[in-house]
Design a protein around this motif. Structure first.
Motif, PDB file in Angstrom:
ATOM      1  N   ILE A 191      16.168  14.907  86.423  1.00 52.22           N
ATOM      2  CA  ILE A 191      17.434  14.899  85.709  1.00 52.22           C
ATOM      3  C   ILE A 191      18.526  13.953  86.255  1.00 52.22           C
ATOM      4  N   VAL A 192      19.075  13.193  85.402  1.00 52.58           N
ATOM      5  CA  VAL A 192      19.832  11.991  85.718  1.00 52.58           C
ATOM      6  C   VAL A 192      21.276  12.169  85.584  1.00 52.58           C
ATOM      7  N   ALA A 193      21.518  13.263  84.678  1.00 49.82           N
ATOM      8  CA  ALA A 193      23.008  13.695  84.334  1.00 49.82           C
ATOM      9  C   ALA A 193      23.413  15.030  84.181  1.00 49.82           C
ATOM     10  N   ALA A 194      24.038  15.807  84.340  1.00 52.01           N
ATOM     11  CA  ALA A 194      24.303  17.096  84.033  1.00 52.01           C
ATOM     12  C   ALA A 194      25.931  17.235  83.660  1.00 52.01           C
ATOM     13  N   GLU A 195      26.320  17.909  82.853  1.00 50.37           N
ATOM     14  CA  GLU A 195      27.515  18.559  82.532  1.00 50.37           C
ATOM     15  C   GLU A 195      27.715  19.807  82.036  1.00 50.37           C
ATOM     16  N   VAL A 196      28.872  20.266  82.421  1.00 46.87           N
ATOM     17  CA  VAL A 196      29.193  21.614  81.487  1.00 46.87           C
ATOM     18  C   VAL A 196      30.610  21.776  80.877  1.00 46.87           C
ATOM     19  N   THR A 197      30.305  22.187  79.537  1.00 42.65           N
ATOM     20  CA  THR A 197      31.955  22.245  79.119  1.00 42.65           C
ATOM     21  C   THR A 197      32.001  23.528  78.317  1.00 42.65           C
ATOM     22  N   ASN A 198      33.214  23.897  77.711  1.00 42.45           N
ATOM     23  CA  ASN A 198      33.575  24.992  77.178  1.00 42.45           C
ATOM     24  C   ASN A 198      33.400  24.863  75.678  1.00 42.45           C
ATOM     25  N   LYS A 199      32.941  23.653  75.170  1.00 42.86           N
ATOM     26  CA  LYS A 199      33.023  23.633  73.664  1.00 42.86           C
ATOM     27  C   LYS A 199      31.629  24.244  73.296  1.00 42.86           C
ATOM     28  N   PRO A 200      31.604  24.928  72.300  1.00 47.62           N
ATOM     29  CA  PRO A 200      30.637  25.865  71.755  1.00 47.62           C
ATOM     30  C   PRO A 200      29.533  24.949  70.905  1.00 47.62           C
ATOM     31  N   THR A 201      29.391  23.940  70.718  1.00 48.05           N
ATOM     32  CA  THR A 201      28.374  22.960  70.223  1.00 48.05           C
ATOM     33  C   THR A 201      28.036  21.879  70.842  1.00 48.05           C
ATOM     34  N   ASP A 202      27.161  21.544  70.533  1.00 43.79           N
ATOM     35  CA  ASP A 202      26.522  19.961  71.110  1.00 43.79           C
ATOM     36  C   ASP A 202      27.069  18.809  70.583  1.00 43.79           C
ATOM     37  N   ARG A 203      27.628  19.164  69.397  1.00 39.47           N
ATOM     38  CA  ARG A 203      28.155  17.797  68.696  1.00 39.47           C
ATOM     39  C   ARG A 203      29.330  17.277  69.594  1.00 39.47           C
ATOM     40  N   GLY A 204      29.185  16.020  69.676  1.00 40.78           N
ATOM     41  CA  GLY A 204      30.341  15.264  70.286  1.00 40.78           C
ATOM     42  C   GLY A 204      29.799  15.216  71.919  1.00 40.78           C
ATOM     43  N   GLN A 218      33.446  34.815  77.704  1.00 37.32           N
ATOM     44  CA  GLN A 218      33.438  33.575  78.690  1.00 37.32           C
ATOM     45  C   GLN A 218      31.945  32.938  78.939  1.00 37.32           C
ATOM     46  N   ALA A 219      32.215  32.072  78.384  1.00 35.82           N
ATOM     47  CA  ALA A 219      30.510  31.226  78.507  1.00 35.82           C
ATOM     48  C   ALA A 219      30.962  29.458  78.354  1.00 35.82           C
ATOM     49  N   TYR A 220      29.672  28.918  78.620  1.00 33.24           N
ATOM     50  CA  TYR A 220      29.791  27.346  78.908  1.00 33.24           C
ATOM     51  C   TYR A 220      28.478  26.685  78.158  1.00 33.24           C
ATOM     52  N   ASN A 221      28.763  25.473  77.963  1.00 31.93           N
ATOM     53  CA  ASN A 221      27.768  24.754  77.318  1.00 31.93           C
ATOM     54  C   ASN A 221      27.112  23.779  78.380  1.00 31.93           C
ATOM     55  N   ALA A 222      26.037  23.737  78.817  1.00 28.82           N
ATOM     56  CA  ALA A 222      25.270  22.921  79.655  1.00 28.82           C
ATOM     57  C   ALA A 222      24.571  21.866  78.939  1.00 28.82           C
ATOM     58  N   GLN A 223      24.880  20.769  79.471  1.00 32.15           N
ATOM     59  CA  GLN A 223      24.107  19.575  78.965  1.00 32.15           C
ATOM     60  C   GLN A 223      23.417  18.905  80.106  1.00 32.15           C
ATOM     61  N   ALA A 224      22.083  18.281  79.857  1.00 30.08           N
ATOM     62  CA  ALA A 224      21.222  17.612  81.018  1.00 30.08           C
ATOM     63  C   ALA A 224      20.770  16.543  80.201  1.00 30.08           C
ATOM     64  N   ALA A 225      20.609  15.264  80.792  1.00 26.59           N
ATOM     65  CA  ALA A 225      19.853  14.237  80.456  1.00 26.59           C
ATOM     66  C   ALA A 225      18.813  14.027  81.487  1.00 26.59           C
ATOM     67  N   VAL A 226      17.535  13.836  81.018  1.00 22.86           N
ATOM     68  CA  VAL A 226      16.335  13.679  82.063  1.00 22.86           C
ATOM     69  C   VAL A 226      15.745  12.331  81.771  1.00 22.86           C
ATOM     70  N   ASP A 227      15.151  11.780  82.625  1.00 21.71           N
ATOM     71  CA  ASP A 227      14.369  10.495  82.934  1.00 21.71           C
ATOM     72  C   ASP A 227      13.109  11.123  82.461  1.00 21.71           C
ATOM     73  N   SER A 228      12.639  10.877  81.072  1.00 27.32           N
ATOM     74  CA  SER A 228      11.194  11.631  80.961  1.00 27.32           C
ATOM     75  C   SER A 228      10.023  10.836  81.666  1.00 27.32           C
ATOM     76  N   MET A 270      27.419  12.194  77.560  1.00 30.62           N
ATOM     77  CA  MET A 270      26.380  12.090  78.386  1.00 30.62           C
ATOM     78  C   MET A 270      25.796  10.999  78.787  1.00 30.62           C
ATOM     79  N   MET A 271      25.843   9.994  77.772  1.00 34.76           N
ATOM     80  CA  MET A 271      25.325   8.681  78.033  1.00 34.76           C
ATOM     81  C   MET A 271      25.993   7.875  79.100  1.00 34.76           C
ATOM     82  N   GLU A 272      27.361   8.002  78.958  1.00 33.93           N
ATOM     83  CA  GLU A 272      28.099   7.520  79.879  1.00 33.93           C
ATOM     84  C   GLU A 272      27.994   8.014  81.350  1.00 33.93           C
TER      85      GLU A 272
END
Length: 107
Positions: free
Chosen positions: A26-39, A11-21, A44-46
């Protein structure tokens, strides 16, 4: 998600974050159960667009997000995409050249 050896699931999750460098926020964050970052780059841009009111002018991501379709789609939206097509291992050493840039020694 599959465990690293692929023999069982955990049981694990894949966290994504978008940062205004520029502002280091951090301007966006998402957690998914998909095992890879592909897709994950386009969704995230939306989320960035929803949260910030506009798409970024540039984005960078590691090779785990790469597909030529993703680069093409994000570029069509007006985003300059910086995303390498090939993964480089974590233990891989890049050699610095006299001009200061780093290059893959096989090039």
């Amino acid at each position: 998600m599959p465990a690293s050896d692929g023999k069982y699931f955990i049981q694990a999750y894949n966290a994504q974050a978008a940062v205004d460098s520029a502002n280091q926020v951090i301007v966006a964050a998402e957690v998914t159960n998909k095992p890879t970052d592909r897709g994950q780059a386009e969704p995230m841009m939306e989320i960035v667009k929803d949260n910030a009111g506009q798409l970024p002018g540039q984005m960078s991501a590691d090779a785990g997000y790469f597909s030529s379709d993703v680069v093409k789609n994000l570029t069509a939206l007006g985003i300059d995409v910086y995303m390498p097509p090939d993964k480089i291992g974590h233990r891989y050493n890049l050699h610095q050249h006299p001009g200061g840039e780093y290059r893959n020694p096989s090039q």
